[in-house]
Design a protein around this motif. Sequence first.
Motif, PDB file in Angstrom:
ATOM      1  N   ILE A   1       6.499 -14.649  58.437  1.00 61.83           N
ATOM      2  CA  ILE A   1       6.249 -14.201  57.285  1.00 61.83           C
ATOM      3  C   ILE A   1       7.527 -13.959  56.626  1.00 61.83           C
ATOM      4  N   CYS A   2       8.295 -13.205  57.384  1.00 60.40           N
ATOM      5  CA  CYS A   2       9.772 -12.915  56.576  1.00 60.40           C
ATOM      6  C   CYS A   2      10.717 -13.921  56.371  1.00 60.40           C
TER       7      CYS A   2
ATOM      8  N   GLY B   1       9.554 -17.044  55.765  1.00 57.37           N
ATOM      9  CA  GLY B   1       8.572 -17.682  54.698  1.00 57.37           C
ATOM     10  C   GLY B   1       8.929 -19.280  54.574  1.00 57.37           C
TER      11      GLY B   1
ATOM     12  N   PHE C   1       4.547 -20.150  50.081  1.00 56.52           N
ATOM     13  CA  PHE C   1       5.647 -19.177  50.219  1.00 56.52           C
ATOM     14  C   PHE C   1       6.330 -19.454  48.645  1.00 56.52           C
TER      15      PHE C   1
END
Length: 245
Positions: free
Chosen positions: A47-48, A50, A133
């Motif tokens: 997630i971070c 991306g 993203f």
Amino acid sequence: MYILIFFLAHWFLSLFFQTFYLHRYASHRMFSTHKINERIFHFLTFICQGSSFLNPRAYALMHREHHAYSDTEKDPHSPHFFRDVFQMMYYTSKSYGEHVRRLKQPEHRFNGYCPEWTLLDRWGSTYASRLMFIAFYTWFYITFATAWWMFLLLPIHFLMGPIHGAIVNWCGHKYGYSNFDNGDKSKNSTPFDFLMLGELFQNNHHRHPNKANFGAKWFEVDPVYPVMKFMHWVRIIRLRKPVVA
């Protein structure tokens, strides 16, 4: 203001999981943790990071090669064999891609445990995932940017992980001072290290590659180490005692 907060959050969160999970855990096994926690860290890394998500297995194998062959012709990203940082990044991406696609057979000594999550690792490396993203970052800027120059930050969002790696590998082996003679060209790049969450203490790290605290002298502050100590204290992770050569 929203753009600045978003940029700083992406910069430091992406960097935190790159150093904490990909580097200190996947590559060096500086701590142990429950499989559930490992999956949480794995997902948060996805997630971070991306659009620039880095496969933990490929990252770990390439990084172990880097330590074994630091600043020699077999080093996958030594700055001393490339014309500029862009050429180094291109070569590094090729080496990384070979590990992702399993086209390169790693040496047996590099084959220690690497965290894998087959579905997430495959999805995170697809064009579809990366474009999703990129679309989100672009939407955020279109919605909240108040000046045209803010859009110049977007390419950094797109390539956040590789940019962090390029800064560490280029600057950390060219600029700064050395506490130890490691037989390579690794450097400590204080005071800029704070912006890289400890990763620019390369000379210290190459001396003690399994030590969770990248700082060695009193003024060398590794901001990630206290976080790891707290996580150890609350039993989220269990720090290992470093093997000192």
